[in-house]
Design an enzyme around this catalytic site. Structure first.
Site, PDB file in Angstrom:
ATOM      1  CD  GLU A  89       3.726 -13.026   1.317  1.00  0.00           C
ATOM      2  OE1 GLU A  89       2.589 -13.015   0.848  1.00  0.00           O
ATOM      3  OE2 GLU A  89       4.284 -12.032   1.810  1.00  0.00           O
ATOM      4  CB  CYS A 121       5.889  -8.810   3.864  1.00  0.00           C
ATOM      5  SG  CYS A 121       5.372  -8.882   2.157  1.00  0.00           S
ATOM      6  CG  HIS A 246       7.731  -4.704   3.617  1.00  0.00           C
ATOM      7  ND1 HIS A 246       8.373  -5.728   2.972  1.00  0.00           N
ATOM      8  CD2 HIS A 246       6.516  -4.580   3.009  1.00  0.00           C
ATOM      9  CE1 HIS A 246       7.571  -6.205   2.026  1.00  0.00           C
ATOM     10  NE2 HIS A 246       6.441  -5.522   2.029  1.00  0.00           N
ATOM     11  CE  LYS A 255       2.630   6.308  -3.500  1.00  0.00           C
ATOM     12  NZ  LYS A 255       1.877   7.490  -3.904  1.00  0.00           N
TER      13      LYS A 255
HETATM   14  P1  HMG Z   1      -0.799   1.036 -10.444  1.00  0.00           P
HETATM   15  O1  HMG Z   1      -2.001   0.624 -11.152  1.00  0.00           O
HETATM   16  O2  HMG Z   1       0.471   1.011 -11.194  1.00  0.00           O
HETATM   17  O3  HMG Z   1      -1.026   2.445  -9.755  1.00  0.00           O
HETATM   18  O4  HMG Z   1      -0.599   0.122  -9.183  1.00  0.00           O
HETATM   19  P2  HMG Z   1      -0.994   3.944 -10.256  1.00  0.00           P
HETATM   20  O5  HMG Z   1      -1.715   4.076 -11.566  1.00  0.00           O
HETATM   21  O6  HMG Z   1      -1.467   4.708  -9.086  1.00  0.00           O
HETATM   22  O7  HMG Z   1       0.538   4.328 -10.570  1.00  0.00           O
HETATM   23  C1  HMG Z   1       1.536   4.174  -9.622  1.00  0.00           C
HETATM   24  C2  HMG Z   1       2.356   5.478  -9.553  1.00  0.00           C
HETATM   25  O8  HMG Z   1       2.977   5.729 -10.830  1.00  0.00           O
HETATM   26  C3  HMG Z   1       1.523   6.724  -9.229  1.00  0.00           C
HETATM   27  O9  HMG Z   1       2.335   7.520  -8.407  1.00  0.00           O
HETATM   28  C4  HMG Z   1       1.357   7.386 -10.587  1.00  0.00           C
HETATM   29  O10 HMG Z   1       1.136   8.776 -10.537  1.00  0.00           O
HETATM   30  C5  HMG Z   1       2.704   7.069 -11.215  1.00  0.00           C
HETATM   31  P3  HMG Z   1       1.700   8.271  -7.111  1.00  0.00           P
HETATM   32  O11 HMG Z   1       0.699   9.218  -7.642  1.00  0.00           O
HETATM   33  O12 HMG Z   1       1.063   7.167  -6.300  1.00  0.00           O
HETATM   34  O13 HMG Z   1       2.876   8.885  -6.438  1.00  0.00           O
HETATM   35  N1  HMG Z   1       2.729   7.141 -12.682  1.00  0.00           N
HETATM   36  C6  HMG Z   1       3.734   7.670 -13.385  1.00  0.00           C
HETATM   37  N2  HMG Z   1       4.896   8.268 -13.005  1.00  0.00           N
HETATM   38  C7  HMG Z   1       5.726   8.716 -13.992  1.00  0.00           C
HETATM   39  N3  HMG Z   1       5.477   8.585 -15.319  1.00  0.00           N
HETATM   40  C8  HMG Z   1       4.321   8.011 -15.741  1.00  0.00           C
HETATM   41  C9  HMG Z   1       3.395   7.521 -14.749  1.00  0.00           C
HETATM   42  N4  HMG Z   1       2.202   6.893 -14.814  1.00  0.00           N
HETATM   43  C10 HMG Z   1       1.797   6.675 -13.540  1.00  0.00           C
HETATM   44  N5  HMG Z   1       4.087   7.890 -17.045  1.00  0.00           N
HETATM   45  C11 HMG Z   1       0.173  -0.629  -7.043  1.00  0.00           C
HETATM   46  C12 HMG Z   1       0.315   0.445  -8.120  1.00  0.00           C
HETATM   47  C13 HMG Z   1       1.156  -0.330  -5.929  1.00  0.00           C
HETATM   48  C14 HMG Z   1      -1.245  -0.619  -6.488  1.00  0.00           C
HETATM   49  C15 HMG Z   1       0.482  -1.997  -7.689  1.00  0.00           C
HETATM   50  O14 HMG Z   1       1.820  -2.035  -8.102  1.00  0.00           O
HETATM   51  C16 HMG Z   1       0.214  -3.177  -6.773  1.00  0.00           C
HETATM   52  O15 HMG Z   1      -0.895  -3.682  -6.669  1.00  0.00           O
HETATM   53  N6  HMG Z   1       1.294  -3.666  -6.057  1.00  0.00           N
HETATM   54  C17 HMG Z   1       1.158  -4.751  -5.100  1.00  0.00           C
HETATM   55  C18 HMG Z   1       0.641  -4.260  -3.747  1.00  0.00           C
HETATM   56  C19 HMG Z   1       1.685  -3.457  -3.006  1.00  0.00           C
HETATM   57  O16 HMG Z   1       2.867  -3.542  -3.265  1.00  0.00           O
HETATM   58  N7  HMG Z   1       1.236  -2.706  -1.974  1.00  0.00           N
HETATM   59  C20 HMG Z   1       2.150  -1.989  -1.116  1.00  0.00           C
HETATM   60  C21 HMG Z   1       1.699  -1.978   0.355  1.00  0.00           C
HETATM   61  S1  HMG Z   1       1.208  -3.579   0.905  1.00  0.00           S
HETATM   62  C22 HMG Z   1       2.697  -4.400   1.249  1.00  0.00           C
HETATM   63  O17 HMG Z   1       3.716  -3.808   1.332  1.00  0.00           O
HETATM   64  C23 HMG Z   1       2.609  -5.877   1.434  1.00  0.00           C
HETATM   65  C24 HMG Z   1       3.154  -6.740   0.310  1.00  0.00           C
HETATM   66  O18 HMG Z   1       4.573  -6.713   0.319  1.00  0.00           O
HETATM   67  C25 HMG Z   1       2.624  -8.163   0.457  1.00  0.00           C
HETATM   68  C26 HMG Z   1       2.765  -8.878   1.788  1.00  0.00           C
HETATM   69  O19 HMG Z   1       2.704  -8.324   2.866  1.00  0.00           O
HETATM   70  O20 HMG Z   1       2.843 -10.107   1.702  1.00  0.00           O
HETATM   71  C27 HMG Z   1       2.726  -6.246  -1.069  1.00  0.00           C
END
Ligand code: HMG
Length: 368
Positions: A89, A121, A246, A255
């Site tokens: 991609e 992906c 993946h 998760k």
């Molecule tokens: P974010 O804003 O960092 O989300 O974005 P958050 O605020 O929910 O925090 C993430 C986690 O950290 C949470 O854990 C928080 O609690 C924790 P959870 O509750 O979910 O278990 N957290 C902490 N832990 C310890 N100490 C702290 C602390 N603060 C918070 N102090 C997001 C996260 C994944 C949305 C972002 O990284 C993102 O947009 N990533 C890109 C999209 C992605 O990877 N999606 C995955 C599925 S889609 C996919 O796999 C396809 C892809 O590969 C692309 C393709 O297909 O081409 C991405």
């Protein structure tokens, strides 16, 4: 066409090559730069290090070098290659396929079907399936396919996806099942959503983070449900040597497997047990290179196959935004145990130059 020419050929992975770029950065450095608690990246997302490309490395170099290594290990004659399929991609052109750059650099031409596959992906897995089904159909005769999955995953500076960045390439010869047999039946699932996409002309993806997590989990649930069918889930999972996913970031896999486990009525202890034993170890190299999009699942599969005895089985779950997913089943062949491709990882991942937050900012500045 004669019946002999249409006979199905034994099909699987005959050789593997990997390639990673020469720079890396610990996610703690990024946390410092973005004013975040490092635990959010290391514990919250499960990330450790990201592979980063220096200015002279692009997806073309990642794909080509991975392919060169896979071809060297294969030992077959180039005139047996009848297909080059590259999943990516990180397209470098809207028309000319990345496979043309790979073929050009490696001197491959002739009676070859050469093309690029796009489905976020999932593109690398689609390329593997097309190559495998081409051989299984008998249409390939004795020909082999060179399949490459390569990407550079970059987000806008400050984007929540930034700590999940990475880069890498995996190439495989789909031919005799010397490393792994690819089972003919697989379990796809797709739904049209805008969870993650990159409009034409834009450099970075747009992401609906929460939706992307929900889509990934639903895809995993449906694929595993189809694979297990009416059988006893614990027995099915137990007989697998490894379960690969993946890996956008390691916590996503945890998760998703929890969702699958709950659906299968497993208690938390059993889910944790399967995760620790059969899934977490497969992400060793992913944790060091970050999300390499199309290559991500195949980096995990390469890690999982290394050292397996012939006959041991591996599940491989592919997810690509948009979204499309597929669960494939592999069975280790006689050359899995030797794990020859590990030397690529030792050479590249272990040999990277580590940059700090300042070096990263300079690099991003240089790239923008
Ligand atoms: P974010 O804003 O960092 O989300 O974005 P958050 O605020 O929910 O925090 C993430 C986690 O950290 C949470 O854990 C928080 O609690 C924790 P959870 O509750 O979910 O278990 N957290 C902490 N832990 C310890 N100490 C702290 C602390 N603060 C918070 N102090 C997001 C996260 C994944 C949305 C972002 O990284 C993102 O947009 N990533 C890109 C999209 C992605 O990877 N999606 C995955 C599925 S889609 C996919 O796999 C396809 C892809 O590969 C692309 C393709 O297909 O081409 C991405």
């Amino acid at each position: 066409m004669s019946a002999h020419a249409m006979a199905a050929s034994p099909t699987g992975i005959a050789s593997i090559g990997l390639h990673f770029p020469s720079l890396s950065m610990a996610v703690e450095e990024l946390a410092q730069l973005r004013g975040q608690d490092p635990d959010k990246y290391t514990i919250g997302l499960g990330c450790e290090e990201m592979s980063i490309c220096p200015p002279d490395t692009s997806v073309v170099e990642l794909a080509t070098e991975a392919a060169r290594r896979a071809l060297d290990r294969w030992g077959g004659s180039a005139d047996r290659i009848g297909m080059i399929a590259v999943g990516t991609e990180t397209a470098v052109d809207m028309s000319r396929p990345l496979s043309a750059w790979v073929a050009d650099h490696l001197g491959l031409k002739g009676a070859i079907r050469s093309y690029e596959v796009k489905h976020a992906c999932y593109g690398g897995t689609l390329a593997v399936r097309q190559a495998a089904e081409w051989r299984m159909s008998g249409a390939a005769g004795d020909q082999a396919a060179l399949v490459v999955a390569a990407d550079v995953a970059m987000y806008e500076e400050g984007d929540p996806g930034e700590p999940t960045q990475g880069a890498g390439g995996v190439a495989m010869l789909i031919d005799e099942p010397r490393i792994a047999r690819i089972e003919p039946i697989s379990y796809p699932w797709s739904e049209p959503h805008f969870d993650f996409w990159r409009p034409v002309g834009e450099s970075y993806p747009r992401v609906d983070g929460q939706l992307s997590l929900d889509c990934y989990k639903r895809a995993a649930e449906n694929c595993f449900k189809a694979m297990i069918g009416k059988r006893d889930p614990e027995a099915v999972l137990h007989e697998l040597a490894a379960i690969c996913f993946h890996v956008p970031f390691p916590k996503m896999v945890r998760k998703a497997f929890y969702r699958v486990g709950e659906f299968l009525d497993l208690n938390a202890e059993r889910i944790d047990g399967f995760f620790q034993e059969k899934i977490y170890p497969t992400m060793l190299w992913n944790r060091l290179c970050g999300n390499a999009y199309t290559a991500s699942l195949w980096i995990s599969v390469a890690q999982a196959l290394k050292g397996l005895a012939a006959g041991e089985r591996v599940a491989a779950f592919s997810y690509g935004s948009g979204f499309g997913a597929e669960l494939m089943m592999l069975e280790a062949g006689p050359e899995a145990a030797a794990g020859a491709w590990e030397q690529d990882v030792a050479r590249d991942l272990a040999g990277r130059e580590r940059i700090d937050a300042k070096g990263y900012s300079e690099l991003r500045g240089a790239k923008s």
